[in-house]
Write an enzyme that holds these catalytic residues in place. Sequence first.
Site, PDB file in Angstrom:
ATOM      1  N   GLY A  28      35.224 -44.918 -39.871  1.00 31.79           N
ATOM      2  CA  GLY A  28      35.807 -43.725 -39.266  1.00 31.79           C
ATOM      3  C   GLY A  28      35.042 -43.339 -38.021  1.00 31.79           C
ATOM      4  N   GLN A  38      31.995 -38.041 -31.350  1.00 34.95           N
ATOM      5  CA  GLN A  38      31.064 -39.161 -31.477  1.00 34.95           C
ATOM      6  C   GLN A  38      31.100 -40.101 -30.275  1.00 34.95           C
ATOM      7  OE1 GLN A  38      32.335 -40.146 -35.753  1.00 34.95           O
ATOM      8  NE2 GLN A  38      30.166 -40.629 -35.716  1.00 34.95           N
ATOM      9  N   CYS A  52      26.865 -42.771 -41.096  1.00 41.70           N
ATOM     10  CA  CYS A  52      27.589 -42.225 -39.955  1.00 41.70           C
ATOM     11  C   CYS A  52      27.138 -42.980 -38.710  1.00 41.70           C
ATOM     12  CB  CYS A  52      27.266 -40.734 -39.823  1.00 41.70           C
ATOM     13  SG  CYS A  52      28.077 -39.929 -38.433  1.00 41.70           S
ATOM     14  N   LEU A  53      28.081 -43.357 -37.862  1.00 40.44           N
ATOM     15  CA  LEU A  53      27.711 -44.111 -36.655  1.00 40.44           C
ATOM     16  C   LEU A  53      26.806 -43.297 -35.736  1.00 40.44           C
ATOM     17  CD1 LEU A  53      31.067 -45.955 -35.831  1.00 40.44           C
ATOM     18  CD2 LEU A  53      29.059 -46.826 -37.037  1.00 40.44           C
ATOM     19  N   HIS A  79      34.624 -36.332 -44.150  1.00 39.27           N
ATOM     20  CA  HIS A  79      33.511 -36.604 -43.239  1.00 39.27           C
ATOM     21  C   HIS A  79      33.975 -36.533 -41.775  1.00 39.27           C
ATOM     22  CE1 HIS A  79      29.752 -39.092 -42.173  1.00 39.27           C
ATOM     23  NE2 HIS A  79      30.466 -39.082 -41.054  1.00 39.27           N
ATOM     24  N   GLU A  80      35.112 -37.152 -41.467  1.00 37.54           N
ATOM     25  CA  GLU A  80      35.577 -37.198 -40.070  1.00 37.54           C
ATOM     26  C   GLU A  80      36.126 -35.843 -39.606  1.00 37.54           C
ATOM     27  OE1 GLU A  80      34.574 -39.620 -38.422  1.00 37.54           O
ATOM     28  OE2 GLU A  80      34.109 -40.892 -40.129  1.00 37.54           O
ATOM     29  N   HIS A 129      33.471 -33.648 -38.496  1.00 36.27           N
ATOM     30  CA  HIS A 129      32.991 -33.914 -37.131  1.00 36.27           C
ATOM     31  C   HIS A 129      33.733 -33.078 -36.084  1.00 36.27           C
ATOM     32  CE1 HIS A 129      29.926 -36.995 -37.322  1.00 36.27           C
ATOM     33  NE2 HIS A 129      30.673 -37.823 -38.026  1.00 36.27           N
TER      34      HIS A 129
HETATM   35 NI    NI Z   1      30.190 -39.564 -39.043  1.00 39.24          NI
END
Ligand code: NI
Length: 182
Positions: free
Chosen positions: A47, A52, A97-98, A140-141, A144
């Site tokens: 995701g 991000q 998480c990226l 989670h996304e 963000h």
């Molecule tokens: Ni993340």
Amino acid sequence: MNEFKQIVLSPDPRLSEKCAPIEEIDDEVRALAKRMLKVMYAADGCGLAGPQIGEMRQIVVIDVDWSGRGSKKNPYVLINPRIITADGPEKEGSEGCLSFPGVSVRVSRPSHVVVQARNLDGDLMQYEAADNLMAVCLQHEIDHVNGVTMFDHLAPIARAEAEREYKAALEAGAKPGDTEVE
Ligand code: NI
């Protein structure tokens, strides 16, 4: 082009900002979704949310079926996503998480969610997931685009420990996608 260079890393303040809704789903937004998917796949993520990559807009891409190069793709693009329902017993799971390369943390979340979002054609879609990676990934996304990261879900002591671990991972040269989440 190095996709990893585009990824905004914690503690960048943009990861704590609320994103603006997208008023019109046009070619520019479709191109953005395409770019986000490219970055996500390149980093082996499941995701990615607008902030991000520094796009402070309510857009999220998800592919929970992606398991690396050569596997089948099943991408979802969610514009202006909203959690309509989040219930069911809380379930604790390991998340990466990226924007936090090299670390995973235990996060507790509701096990069942219903989400509404526009797709790239502008249609209002509803997604429901329970007890699986999709249920976690949606929450989670969507966090963000609301300026919330997985670290924000941790209790103070666990968070301090995760911050230390993350700092060490960065110093050791961790890059987005290095995290192994079981
Ligand atoms: Ni993340």
